[in-house]
Design a protein around this motif. Structure first.
Motif, PDB file in Angstrom:
ATOM      1  N   CYS A  41     -23.711  10.634   3.027  1.00 52.80           N
ATOM      2  CA  CYS A  41     -22.604  10.649   4.138  1.00 52.80           C
ATOM      3  C   CYS A  41     -23.177   9.587   4.920  1.00 52.80           C
ATOM      4  CB  CYS A  41     -22.605  11.934   4.369  1.00 52.80           C
ATOM      5  SG  CYS A  41     -21.208  11.990   5.804  1.00 52.80           S
ATOM      6  N   HIS A  43     -22.555   9.985   8.009  1.00 51.54           N
ATOM      7  CA  HIS A  43     -22.770  10.643   9.140  1.00 51.54           C
ATOM      8  C   HIS A  43     -24.217  11.075   9.345  1.00 51.54           C
ATOM      9  CE1 HIS A  43     -22.519  14.639  11.719  1.00 51.54           C
ATOM     10  NE2 HIS A  43     -22.471  13.562  12.731  1.00 51.54           N
ATOM     11  N   GLN A  44     -24.749  11.749   8.517  1.00 49.46           N
ATOM     12  CA  GLN A  44     -26.070  11.975   8.462  1.00 49.46           C
ATOM     13  C   GLN A  44     -26.499  12.031   7.122  1.00 49.46           C
ATOM     14  OE1 GLN A  44     -26.378  15.597  10.949  1.00 49.46           O
ATOM     15  NE2 GLN A  44     -26.026  14.137  12.817  1.00 49.46           N
ATOM     16  N   ASP A  45     -26.955  13.081   6.429  1.00 51.80           N
ATOM     17  CA  ASP A  45     -27.753  12.902   5.115  1.00 51.80           C
ATOM     18  C   ASP A  45     -27.388  13.650   4.115  1.00 51.80           C
ATOM     19  OD1 ASP A  45     -28.379  15.355   5.888  1.00 51.80           O
ATOM     20  OD2 ASP A  45     -30.743  15.079   5.732  1.00 51.80           O
ATOM     21  N   ALA A  46     -26.099  14.222   4.007  1.00 49.48           N
ATOM     22  CA  ALA A  46     -25.561  15.264   3.033  1.00 49.48           C
ATOM     23  C   ALA A  46     -25.288  14.257   1.921  1.00 49.48           C
ATOM     24  CB  ALA A  46     -24.568  16.086   3.695  1.00 49.48           C
ATOM     25  N   CYS A  60     -17.270  15.828   3.110  1.00 54.43           N
ATOM     26  CA  CYS A  60     -18.619  16.261   3.052  1.00 54.43           C
ATOM     27  C   CYS A  60     -19.162  17.568   3.219  1.00 54.43           C
ATOM     28  CB  CYS A  60     -19.255  15.296   4.180  1.00 54.43           C
ATOM     29  SG  CYS A  60     -20.967  15.820   4.602  1.00 54.43           S
ATOM     30  N   LEU A  62     -21.329  19.180   4.699  1.00 59.61           N
ATOM     31  CA  LEU A  62     -22.179  19.397   5.844  1.00 59.61           C
ATOM     32  C   LEU A  62     -21.199  19.530   7.284  1.00 59.61           C
ATOM     33  CD1 LEU A  62     -25.047  20.476   6.640  1.00 59.61           C
ATOM     34  CD2 LEU A  62     -25.604  18.081   7.077  1.00 59.61           C
ATOM     35  N   HIS A  63     -20.565  18.526   7.626  1.00 59.81           N
ATOM     36  CA  HIS A  63     -19.858  18.609   8.965  1.00 59.81           C
ATOM     37  C   HIS A  63     -18.224  18.141   8.470  1.00 59.81           C
ATOM     38  CE1 HIS A  63     -23.783  17.260  10.028  1.00 59.81           C
ATOM     39  NE2 HIS A  63     -23.894  18.476  10.358  1.00 59.81           N
ATOM     40  N   ALA A  64     -18.094  18.307   7.350  1.00 56.40           N
ATOM     41  CA  ALA A  64     -16.688  18.003   7.020  1.00 56.40           C
ATOM     42  C   ALA A  64     -15.823  16.678   7.073  1.00 56.40           C
ATOM     43  CB  ALA A  64     -15.623  19.113   7.558  1.00 56.40           C
ATOM     44  N   ALA A  65     -16.811  15.547   7.237  1.00 60.03           N
ATOM     45  CA  ALA A  65     -16.245  14.135   7.219  1.00 60.03           C
ATOM     46  C   ALA A  65     -15.562  14.070   6.030  1.00 60.03           C
ATOM     47  CB  ALA A  65     -17.071  13.248   7.461  1.00 60.03           C
ATOM     48  N   PRO A  78     -16.731  13.518  11.540  1.00 56.20           N
ATOM     49  CA  PRO A  78     -17.478  12.668  12.292  1.00 56.20           C
ATOM     50  C   PRO A  78     -17.955  11.608  11.711  1.00 56.20           C
ATOM     51  CG  PRO A  78     -18.976  14.513  11.266  1.00 56.20           C
ATOM     52  CD  PRO A  78     -17.467  14.860  11.106  1.00 56.20           C
TER      53      PRO A  78
HETATM   54  S1  FES Z   1     -23.681  14.535   7.224  1.00 51.67           S
HETATM   55 FE1  FES Z   1     -21.472  14.169   6.446  1.00 51.67          FE
HETATM   56  S2  FES Z   1     -20.183  15.122   7.967  1.00 51.67           S
HETATM   57 FE2  FES Z   1     -22.139  14.876   8.675  1.00 51.67          FE
END
Ligand code: FES
Ligand SMILES: Cc1cc2nc3c(=O)[nH]c(=O)nc-3n(C[C@H](O)[C@H](O)[C@H](O)COP(=O)(O)OP(=O)(O)OC[C@H]3O[C@@H](n4cnc5c(N)ncnc54)[C@H](O)[C@@H]3O)c2cc1C
Lengths: 107, 394
Positions: A41, A43-46, A60, A62-65, A78
């Motif tokens: 992802c 955004h971060q690392d998922a 995603c 982790l935070h639903a992007a 995000p």
């Molecule tokens: S790691 Fe994918 S939305 Fe945060």
């Protein structure tokens, strides 16, 4: 060109992660379409191969992007940057990913 | 509304500003934040930022392009000092005021302090400045670190420090950390992660005080034991930033009291994020801080509560190579069942696990360690179930 798996081993609605650098996620949608995107992802690392597949979108875990598998573009926060997309072919029943970088396309 | 002022320029404040524009507010938008920094993301501060795997650029929540689109007046490095009784004037540090038609309160929370924590070597971890200072000290070679508090931030910080090669002890006053969040059974499983990460966990004993004159030298426990320390990290929770609202018409009680729609006692004042007590509970989670603004802003622009926000609680934590995810509303007495994966020696086994909390034959909550996929499925089911139940109860 990277061999992924036999087509019958990737049922509709499922995904598989290939351990390239960076890793790639291959999806087979409920409609039977095949798509490949960078697995991480933006955004971060998922890992998006573990995300929730709905139509041509993957959410995603982790935070639903959410990302559009056809374009790699995020459809909501995000995440704000696209993931790379890669071409997928099926040759003699084997799924192959063609790395975007090798094909010289940016997305 | 001609002017809306967002107080607090971090996660929930930024999301509120975005929602204001997305929902058609085209008036003057003022964003007041007491930190000098543009909005940044806090969760990495105890994780990848502390270990050096992420840098400051990766913490940024917004970029120049979006900032331009928001078309807001940013008053950064500026603290709000008060809100007048009618909720129409925000008082700023230095005596300036902002006249406003609507206010979004997004002032979050601050790390709870410990008496005597002014000694050099004693840290809290809430802000970028906190994290910078700690990261710099951690870079000075292997040291003895005591983390006070075994909650999520304490545990993540301990994990990051251990990963950097420091000798770490976590002190927790309760018999077991994280019991309120996870229940005793799963709290024990997560506590076992410390041991696996080579970190000592001392539980069931309070801290009597900090030792040292200029620089901290140790942590004294209630039983007289002293744990020697070069660095002490105080992770004993956070307090909502409501002091600036004393004297306003708002009800303050462990947060700003709001209805289910984030609306305060004044219809043109809403509150979001860690500072908001929404419908009786206050969350300190990233996801609620990003979800509440949509509803809060809709109600603010409508002038009354037309929508409610009680999203299913969700949080995650990364520690010792384990990604912990939790969603739902567990209660004490819920039965906990490992539905996938297993435990090894009381800790999560290699492949992680998925645990379901159950009551009267229904799932109330779900906990996962390194099993994001089934977790997401159950989380969605729980959310769907709730959306079926809630409207009927209204
Ligand atoms: S790691 Fe994918 S939305 Fe945060
Ligand atoms: C180290 C750390 C790790 C975390 N990890 C996780 C995690 O893994 N998962 C998870 O779900 N959550 C996590 N969280 C929680 C999450 O970061 C918070 O829920 C989130 O930041 C809340 O956002 P907020 O905007 O409501 O408040 P905050 O982020 O606290 O922001 C409030 C802002 O308002 C400013 N402010 C305060 N008072 C005033 C005033 N009077 N005038 C002007 N400005 C003011 C503050 O300085 C701050 O900039 C973590 C938090 C920390 C600190």
């Amino acid at each position: 060109m990277i061999p992924v798996c036999r087509l019958e081993d990737l049922p509709e609605g499922e995904s598989v992660r290939i351990e390239t650098t960076p890793p790639i996620a291959v999806f087979r949608t409920e409609d039977g379409e095949l798509y490949a995107i960078d697995d991480t992802c933006t955004h971060q690392d998922a890992s998006l191969s573990e995300g929730w597949l709905e139509g041509c979108l993957v959410e995603c875990p982790l935070h639903a992007a959410s990302f559009d598998l056809r374009t790699g573009l995020p459809t909501c926060l995000p995440a704000r940057r696209a993931v790379r997309t890669h071409r997928v072919t099926v040759d003699d029943g084997t799924v192959h990913v063609h790395l975007a970088a090798e094909e010289g396309t940016a997305a | 509304m001609r002017t809306v002022t967002v107080v607090g320029a971090s996660l929930s404040g930024l999301y509120a500003a975005r929602e204001l524009r997305a929902q058609g507010f085209d008036g003057r938008l003022v964003i007041v934040g007491d930190e000098r920094h543009r909005p940044y993301d806090r969760p990495p501060l105890s994780k990848d930022f502390l270990t050096g795997r992420a840098d400051e650029e990766q913490l940024a929540l917004t970029d120049a392009e979006e900032t331009a689109e928001l078309d807001a007046e940013w008053l950064l490095g500026t603290r709000a000092r008060g809100l007048d009784a009618r909720g129409r004037t925000v008082l700023l540090d230095g005596g300036r005021t902002v006249s406003t038609d609507g206010v979004v309160i997004a002032t979050g929370a601050s790390a709870r302090r410990l008496p005597g924590d002014g000694l050099a070597g004693v840290h809290t971890l809430r802000t970028l400045d906190d994290a910078r200072a700690l990261r710099e000290e951690l870079g000075r070679g292997p040291q003895r670190i005591v983390v006070i508090g075994g909650g999520f931030i304490g545990a993540e910080t301990a994990s990051s420090c251990a990963g950097l090669g420091h000798t770490v002890t976590v002190v927790e006053a309760a018999p077991l950390p994280l019991v309120p969040q996870l229940g005793a059974e799963m709290a024990a499983v997560c506590a076992a992660l410390h041991r696996r990460g080579g970190v000592d966990l001392v539980t069931g004993i309070g801290v009597a005080g900090l030792r040292g004159t200029v620089t901290v030298t140790g942590v004294e426990l209630a039983d007289g034991r002293v744990l020697p320390a070069d660095i002490v990290i105080v992770g004993i929770g956070a307090l909502p930033n409501t002091a600036w609202l004393a004297g306003s018409a708002l009800t303050l009680h462990d947060g700003v009291l709001c209805d289910d729609g984030c609306v305060t006692a004044l219809p043109q004042v809403v509150a979001v994020g860690d500072v908001a007590r929404v419908g009786g509970s206050r969350a300190e989670h990233w996801t609620s801080a990003t979800e509440q603004p949509r509803v809060a802003v809709a109600n603010l622009l409508a002038g009354r509560t037309t929508q409610t926000a009680r999203p299913l609680p969700y949080f995650w934590s990364d520690q010792y190579g384990a990604r912990i995810q939790f969603a739902g509303r567990r209660r004490d007495g819920d039965n906990v069942r490992i539905a996938e994966g297993e435990l090894a020696d009381g800790a999560p086994a290699e492949g992680g696990f998925l645990a379901l909390y159950e009551r009267d034959g229904r799932t109330t909550a779900v906990l996962s360690v390194n099993r994001p996929r089934p977790f997401m499925r159950v989380r969605r089911e729980l959310a769907r179930e709730e959306s079926r139940v809630v409207p009927a109860a209204l």
